[in-house]
Design an enzyme around this catalytic site. Structure first.
Site, PDB file in Angstrom:
ATOM      1  N   TYR A   1       0.866  -1.182   0.000  1.00  0.00           N
ATOM      2  CA  TYR A   1       0.000   0.000   0.000  1.00  0.00           C
ATOM      3  C   TYR A   1       0.902   1.231   0.000  1.00  0.00           C
ATOM      4  O   TYR A   1       1.838   1.314   0.800  1.00  0.00           O
ATOM      5  CB  TYR A   1      -0.871  -0.016   1.257  1.00  0.00           C
ATOM      6  CG  TYR A   1      -1.789   1.171   1.423  1.00  0.00           C
ATOM      7  CD1 TYR A   1      -2.933   1.305   0.652  1.00  0.00           C
ATOM      8  CD2 TYR A   1      -1.511   2.156   2.372  1.00  0.00           C
ATOM      9  CE1 TYR A   1      -3.784   2.391   0.819  1.00  0.00           C
ATOM     10  CE2 TYR A   1      -2.357   3.241   2.553  1.00  0.00           C
ATOM     11  CZ  TYR A   1      -3.493   3.354   1.772  1.00  0.00           C
ATOM     12  OH  TYR A   1      -4.338   4.422   1.944  1.00  0.00           O
TER      13      TYR A   1
ATOM     14  N   ASP B   1       9.292   2.917  -0.681  1.00  0.00           N
ATOM     15  CA  ASP B   1       8.284   3.588   0.145  1.00  0.00           C
ATOM     16  C   ASP B   1       8.660   3.290   1.597  1.00  0.00           C
ATOM     17  O   ASP B   1       8.335   2.234   2.139  1.00  0.00           O
ATOM     18  CB  ASP B   1       6.897   3.038  -0.215  1.00  0.00           C
ATOM     19  CG  ASP B   1       5.814   3.523   0.747  1.00  0.00           C
ATOM     20  OD1 ASP B   1       6.151   4.139   1.774  1.00  0.00           O
ATOM     21  OD2 ASP B   1       4.631   3.250   0.477  1.00  0.00           O
TER      22      ASP B   1
ATOM     23  N   LYS C   1       4.940   9.492   8.461  1.00  0.00           N
ATOM     24  CA  LYS C   1       4.916   8.983   9.843  1.00  0.00           C
ATOM     25  C   LYS C   1       6.019   9.580  10.722  1.00  0.00           C
ATOM     26  O   LYS C   1       5.912  10.714  11.123  1.00  0.00           O
ATOM     27  CB  LYS C   1       4.933   7.461   9.827  1.00  0.00           C
ATOM     28  CG  LYS C   1       3.770   6.912   8.950  1.00  0.00           C
ATOM     29  CD  LYS C   1       3.404   5.522   9.275  1.00  0.00           C
ATOM     30  CE  LYS C   1       2.400   4.953   8.299  1.00  0.00           C
ATOM     31  NZ  LYS C   1       1.005   5.112   8.661  1.00  0.00           N
TER      32      LYS C   1
HETATM   33  N1  HOZ Z   1      -4.406   1.977   6.704  1.00  0.00           N
HETATM   34  C1  HOZ Z   1      -3.694   3.029   7.363  1.00  0.00           C
HETATM   35  C2  HOZ Z   1      -2.400   2.515   7.898  1.00  0.00           C
HETATM   36  N2  HOZ Z   1      -1.721   1.566   7.097  1.00  0.00           N
HETATM   37  C3  HOZ Z   1      -4.581   3.579   8.433  1.00  0.00           C
HETATM   38  C4  HOZ Z   1      -4.233   4.930   8.864  1.00  0.00           C
HETATM   39  C5  HOZ Z   1      -5.248   5.554   9.818  1.00  0.00           C
HETATM   40  O1  HOZ Z   1      -6.398   5.137   9.856  1.00  0.00           O
HETATM   41  O2  HOZ Z   1      -4.861   6.459  10.518  1.00  0.00           O
END
Ligand code: HOZ
Length: 426
Positions: free
Chosen positions: A144, A239, A267
């Site tokens: 992702y 990434d 992040k």
């Molecule tokens: N799918 C996101 C993390 N891989 C979620 C992020 C979020 O909901 O803050």
């Protein structure tokens, strides 16, 4: 009643926000139940609106590597706020954080700041396409890279959680330029190169996959990707939104001793504020506007509050020579404890871990790609999740997400977690 206030707040949120959340996985849809609403957090703990305490293993999906409300970050943001919150003009602190980031990460000369990991990956791919004058990219099933159109094809994370690996709204034209390979499978990559000679601008990969659970690269997979990119004049994009400044100061490039052509961050680099970034050597970065022809921009890019948080975070990481050893030791301790109790309780499981990223799959075989990850036992995970939550252990509400370990965790917290896992799996 457990989660009373959270339930009330969720009912209200549902009226005005789609699904009651601003990011789908938070809705708990795949595990059922009501999402807990967070009131505050400090160090390794979060407190919900019902004043229940949780040991946090999500840590904002990665950023809070030094714990919640980390004092130097809080102080830096408060001080900056007093001087104005956004100017849309250059500020000195942008160069300060850029200089520090470039000194910490291998093989990059320049970095551009954006507002999220999505923006970073989206911009990196545009840059790669502009630089190579090619249109196709390779991504891996289950990886992702944020929710930009090119990546919402066989994507992991939230999409896999809801069993909708690709999203309506992505045009056929866009989708046909994203070629899919299998993680840890070099043959699938080679086949794509053979079928698309001189057409592939870039391979984009999470060097440790974190959006199909934690899935490490096997053998020399990353090194072989580097070689095939070199042979085909294709750029390799790492990434490192999850792995950057987490697995080592220089991220996965440093840990695995493989260089990428473009590296994406998010992040940790923002210390908990909305920051993303992408970086590369001069010849690639100078292809960006205003020097080069590839356009990318943003009113809030390099925002002073976000830069203050990010700078305080990177300074703390850079000056703490023991940080990554401590994180490794704490997470290894947790891993050993989890393995011990799950084995004693006759559970079928696989634990994957790289540094401070760890996942449990309720599956008997090795998990090396998306197909393996999707075979894990979902009902077992749902029960596990709710049992832990009830006992004050907060893990991601999806088996496709990784646990992120924070340095704020004490060994007492880890022992408590292992004890709870033992109790709920007996
Ligand atoms: N799918 C996101 C993390 N891989 C979620 C992020 C979020 O909901 O803050």
């Amino acid at each position: 009643m457990l989660y009373k206030r959270s339930s009330e707040l969720f009912v209200e949120a549902l009226k005005y926000i789609p699904g009651g959340v601003n990011s789908p996985v938070r809705a708990f849809k795949s595990v059922g139940g009501t999402p807990i609403f967070i009131k505050e957090a400090k160090g390794a703990y979060m407190f919900d609106e019902d004043d229940k305490r949780y040991i946090d293993y999500i840590n904002s999906w990665g950023p809070m590597i030094l714990g919640h409300a980390y004092q130097p970050v809080v102080d830096a943001v408060i001080e900056k706020t007093k001087k104005g919150t956004s100017f849309g003009a250059p500020t000195e602190i942008e160069t300060e954080i850029a200089k520090l980031a470039v000194s910490m990460v291998p093989n990059i000369d320049k970095i551009r700041f954006v507002n999220s990991g999505t923006e970073a990956c989206m911009s990196a791919v545009r840059l790669a396409r502009g630089y190579t004058k090619r249109e196709k990219i390779i991504k891996f099933r289950g990886c992702y890279h944020g929710h930009s159109d090119s990546f919402l094809i066989a994507a992991g994370s939230g999409l896999s959680t809801f069993g909708m690996p690709s999203s309506p709204g992505v045009t056929k034209g866009t989708a046909q330029d994203t070629l899919l390979a299998n993680y840890n499978d070099m043959n699938s990559v080679k086949e794509l190169f053979q079928a698309n000679k001189n057409e592939i601008a870039a391979i984009i990969i999470e060097p440790v996959a974190g959006n199909m659970g934690c899935v490490p690269p096997v053998n020399n997979f990353l090194q072989e990707l580097r070689s095939i990119c070199d042979e085909n004049n294709t750029l390799l994009i790492f990434d490192e939104v999850m792995t950057g400044f987490r697995l080592a100061k220089g991220g996965a490039q440093e840990l695995f001793n493989v260089t990428a052509d473009i590296v994406c961050f998010g992040k940790v680099i923002g210390g908990g504020l909305p920051v993303g970034a992408f970086a590369a050597r001069n010849e690639i970065m100078d292809y960006l506007a205003p020097i080069g022809p590839v356009y990318q921009a943003g009113t809030l890019s390099g925002n002073p509050l976000a830069m203050a948080a990010g700078l305080a975070m990177l300074q703390a990481i850079n000056s703490d020579v023991e940080l990554f050893n401590r994180l490794e030791e704490k997470t290894a301790y947790l891993e050993v404890g989890i393995r011990k109790v799950l084995t004693a309780n006759n559970k079928t499981f696989t634990v994957n871990r790289v540094g401070s990223m760890i996942s449990i799959f309720f599956y008997e075989n090795a998990v090396e790609n998306y197909e393996d990850a999707s075979k894990a036992d979902t009902p077992e995970f749902k029960k596990f999740f709710h049992d832990l939550l009830e006992r004050g252990i907060y893990i991601a509400p999806s088996s496709y997400e990784t646990w992120f370990i924070t340095d704020a965790l004490s060994y007492e917290d880890l022992d408590e977690t292992i004890k709870v896992i033992d109790e709920v799996t007996k």
